[in-house]
Design an enzyme around this catalytic site. Structure first.
Site, PDB file in Angstrom:
ATOM      1  N   HIS A  10      40.146  30.482  52.577  1.00  0.00           N
ATOM      2  CA  HIS A  10      39.806  30.124  51.204  1.00  0.00           C
ATOM      3  C   HIS A  10      39.967  31.435  50.437  1.00  0.00           C
ATOM      4  O   HIS A  10      40.006  32.499  51.037  1.00  0.00           O
ATOM      5  CB  HIS A  10      38.341  29.660  51.173  1.00  0.00           C
ATOM      6  CG  HIS A  10      38.099  28.550  50.194  1.00  0.00           C
ATOM      7  ND1 HIS A  10      38.472  27.264  50.437  1.00  0.00           N
ATOM      8  CD2 HIS A  10      37.511  28.550  48.969  1.00  0.00           C
ATOM      9  CE1 HIS A  10      38.122  26.510  49.399  1.00  0.00           C
ATOM     10  NE2 HIS A  10      37.548  27.268  48.492  1.00  0.00           N
ATOM     11  N   HIS A 131      27.606  28.107  47.856  1.00  0.00           N
ATOM     12  CA  HIS A 131      27.641  28.732  46.530  1.00  0.00           C
ATOM     13  C   HIS A 131      26.234  28.790  45.928  1.00  0.00           C
ATOM     14  O   HIS A 131      25.781  29.840  45.458  1.00  0.00           O
ATOM     15  CB  HIS A 131      28.525  27.903  45.582  1.00  0.00           C
ATOM     16  CG  HIS A 131      29.949  28.373  45.496  1.00  0.00           C
ATOM     17  ND1 HIS A 131      30.303  29.696  45.291  1.00  0.00           N
ATOM     18  CD2 HIS A 131      31.116  27.683  45.549  1.00  0.00           C
ATOM     19  CE1 HIS A 131      31.625  29.781  45.236  1.00  0.00           C
ATOM     20  NE2 HIS A 131      32.145  28.588  45.398  1.00  0.00           N
ATOM     21  N   ARG A 505      31.980  42.482  27.158  1.00  0.00           N
ATOM     22  CA  ARG A 505      31.557  41.949  28.469  1.00  0.00           C
ATOM     23  C   ARG A 505      30.758  43.054  29.156  1.00  0.00           C
ATOM     24  O   ARG A 505      31.279  43.828  29.935  1.00  0.00           O
ATOM     25  CB  ARG A 505      32.801  41.583  29.279  1.00  0.00           C
ATOM     26  CG  ARG A 505      32.515  40.859  30.574  1.00  0.00           C
ATOM     27  CD  ARG A 505      33.754  40.790  31.422  1.00  0.00           C
ATOM     28  NE  ARG A 505      34.120  42.097  31.936  1.00  0.00           N
ATOM     29  CZ  ARG A 505      35.342  42.451  32.316  1.00  0.00           C
ATOM     30  NH1 ARG A 505      36.322  41.616  32.236  1.00  0.00           N
ATOM     31  NH2 ARG A 505      35.570  43.662  32.795  1.00  0.00           N
ATOM     32  N   SER A 537      37.811  49.015  36.574  1.00  0.00           N
ATOM     33  CA  SER A 537      37.821  49.200  38.021  1.00  0.00           C
ATOM     34  C   SER A 537      38.786  50.306  38.457  1.00  0.00           C
ATOM     35  O   SER A 537      39.814  50.537  37.819  1.00  0.00           O
ATOM     36  CB  SER A 537      38.191  47.890  38.701  1.00  0.00           C
ATOM     37  OG  SER A 537      39.352  47.352  38.118  1.00  0.00           O
TER      38      SER A 537
HETATM   39 FE   LIG Z   1      34.235  27.825  45.540  1.00  0.00          FE
END
Ligand SMILES: [Fe+2]
Length: 578
Positions: A10, A131, A505, A537
């Site tokens: 995933h 999650h 942000r 970053s």
């Molecule tokens: Fe997910």
């Protein structure tokens, strides 16, 4: 009791380790393999977690995957039998599911031991349960409303409920083919951004346009109480599947948008020029997502009557939506952990086992993101010497004062400290920093290092106690997951990290979360009166730097002025920009 959590096969494969209920380490595999969003089995991440806790493979008591091949089995079968395409997708999915069920053998192989000597018990945790667990179980709340929204995991795209103590009560879900994650990704692809993870670019683009197409977008997604439904003409995943492929390691998705998208919004952009029309489509997409998600949250609040909220799933990385929760819903406190995307489900799967399988009480709050690898001073020094980079080792007050001077002078500083961040945002340990007062710094960063599309914003880090002085809201945002308007009288003071629509942000920084980064911003404030830095970053376009060698390589390869590596300070002696 040692519980290992794993997200694999995933996007953003990852591992996390909890020891007696305390998170010890968490990291995404891409940081080691350098393949963005790597989906493979996270062998390197697992080894790192065990090394950090000084554990051998035989000491893992339980391991948990954030997928459950048996969840929603009936729905999977129906989908598979529906048509030929469905059968093809199902065949692909079945091979992934077989891989998941073989996880113990794969884990043992990666650890270099026979499967028979791996005593750990495997667990399969449904994707959205992982999650939600990744947010609620590590939140500061004893009781909270919970919501997870993403593309798909185990055939589900959203799940909600209530968390209380170490219990979770699932209240409902939205299943295939309806998905807000697919909605956002499909329009992102239609707008000419085909790569996995490009959604945040479109979120930045949206601020440039006007939401002129709301009538169309309200047909593309219809609100339905706490859930939603897609207008399926606008999509093709329900016919052809949304199965991710990852032959090269990084995930790829097939085109998800269908013919009605071009019928109602005009031809897809492909690689043509970015025009105002595309900005308006992006603005409409973002506005529709906000309408639907904020509407769901109002319903969730009405049903639960709870003022505290935990969010998770890829859609919870949409910091523009998150920033509007306080103004547009009754929720008063919001927790989103730093790796709200699939990478974070390793944490949720591990805590699910700890609380649900083992029945242990709560006792951990994730209040910082620094769960990744750290390298000692000797390694940093050796890396600098090997690369032939001249450097000075300085005591902390000197490091802070020299770095703050360099920033105030307009220099681009690579700031590499302590443990790497977990999640997609650099939060002051693997960051590139510049002076936020200089409007030109956005272009300087892009020209010298980042080479990003010009419409993408850079973000501010602000001392937490100064948040209300610079932004119209003051709720903390330690993981850079909230966007708030900058106070109009402060826009001219911090133009570089202020987006075109006057928002930022932001990352709020507290001393106990990151003492050295907090001290650096204080030192910058002492020189300039501004308790803010622009923070992006530490990378060009590859995954965030993990090792000191990668940071030094980026420093040498790009036109960065200063590198601060732990207590080592290096500066290039070069002339001004050509
Ligand atoms: Fe997910």
């Amino acid at each position: 009791m040692n519980v290992l959590g794993i997200n694999t096969y995933h996007g953003d494969a990852s591992a996390a380790l909890i020891v007696d209920g305390q998170l010890v380490a968490a990291v995404e595999e891409e940081r080691f393999t350098r393949l963005k969003h790597d989906t493979s089995f996270p062998h390197r991440s697992i080894r790192y977690c065990l090394e950090t806790a000084n554990l051998g493979p035989e000491e893992i008591d339980h391991f948990a995957l954030s997928r459950n091949p048996r969840a929603n089995l009936g729905r999977r079968v129906v989908h598979a039998l529906k048509d030929r395409a469905g059968r093809q997708v199902a065949a692909k999915r079945a091979s992934n599911l077989r891989k998941i069920l073989r996880a113990k053998a794969t884990l043992a192989e990666g650890l270099g031991i026979p499967e028979s000597s791996l005593g750990a018990k495997p667990h399969f945790v449904e994707h959205h349960v992982a999650h939600i667990g990744s947010s609620f179980y590590v939140s500061p709340f004893e009781r909270a409303a919970v919501l997870s929204i993403d593309g798909f995991g185990d055939m589900v795209s959203a799940m909600w409920g209530v968390g209380e103590g170490h219990h979770l009560e699932i209240g409902g879900e939205v299943t295939f083919p309806h998905s807000l994650g697919v909605f956002y990704t499909a329009v992102t692809q239609y707008l000419g951004f085909p790569k996995y993870g490009d959604e945040y670019k479109v979120m930045g683009l949206a601020s440039y346009g006007d939401p002129e197409h709301m009538d169309v977008f309200r047909r593309i997604v219809r609100s339905d109480g706490l859930g939603y439904e897609l207008g399926l003409d606008y999509f093709r995943h329900h016919v052809e599947g949304a199965a991710m492929t990852w032959d090269g390691g990084s995930p790829e998705l097939p085109p998800l948008w269908g013919p009605a998208m071009e019928r109602d919004l005009g031809p897809a952009r492909g690689d043509g020029p970015l025009e105002p029309h595309h900005q308006n489509v992006a603005a409409s997409l973002q506005r529709r997502l906000e309408e639907v998600v904020l509407g769901m949250l109002r319903q969730l609040h009405e049903r639960t009557g709870i003022d505290d909220l935990c969010l998770a799933g890829g859609v919870a990385l949409n910091c523009v939506v998150n920033g509007k929760i306080f103004d547009e819903t009754p929720f008063r406190r919001v927790y989103v952990q730093p790796a709200a995307y699939d990478g974070g489900t390793s944490v949720g799967a591990a805590y699910h086992v700890w609380h649900q399988v083992l029945g242990r009480p709560r006792g951990f709050v994730m209040d910082h993101a620094y769960w990744g690898p750290e390298f000692g001073a000797a390694r940093l020094k050796q890396a600098l010497e090997d690369a032939g980079v001249a450097h000075a080792e300085l005591p902390e007050p000197e490091i802070l004062s020299q770095t703050a001077d360099a920033l105030a002078d307009g220099k681009v500083v690579g700031w590499y400290q302590g443990r790497m961040e977990f999640g997609p945002r650099a939060l002051g340990n693997r960051s590139i920093l510049v002076d936020p007062r200089r409007a030109e710094m956005k272009d300087v960063l892009n020209a010298r290092i980042k080479h990003r599309e010009p419409f993408r914003p850079f973000a501010p880090s602000v001392l937490e106690h100064a948040t209300a002085r610079y932004f119209t809201r003051s709720e903390p945002s330690p993981f850079m997951l909230m966007t708030y308007p900058v106070r109009p009288d402060k826009v001219a003071q911090i133009p570089a990290p202020t987006h075109v629509d006057g928002t930022g942000r932001l990352q709020t920084v507290r001393r106990d979360q990151n003492p050295r980064y907090h001290a650096l911003i204080e030192a910058f404030e002492a020189r300039t009166g501004v308790p803010v830095l622009l923070n992006t970053s530490f990378n060009e376009n590859e995954p965030i730097c993990c090792t000191p060698e990668q940071a030094i390589d980026t420093f040498v390869r790009t036109r960065m002025d200063v590198l601060v590596l732990g207590d080592f300070y290096a500066e290039k002696r070069e002339g001004p920009d050509p």
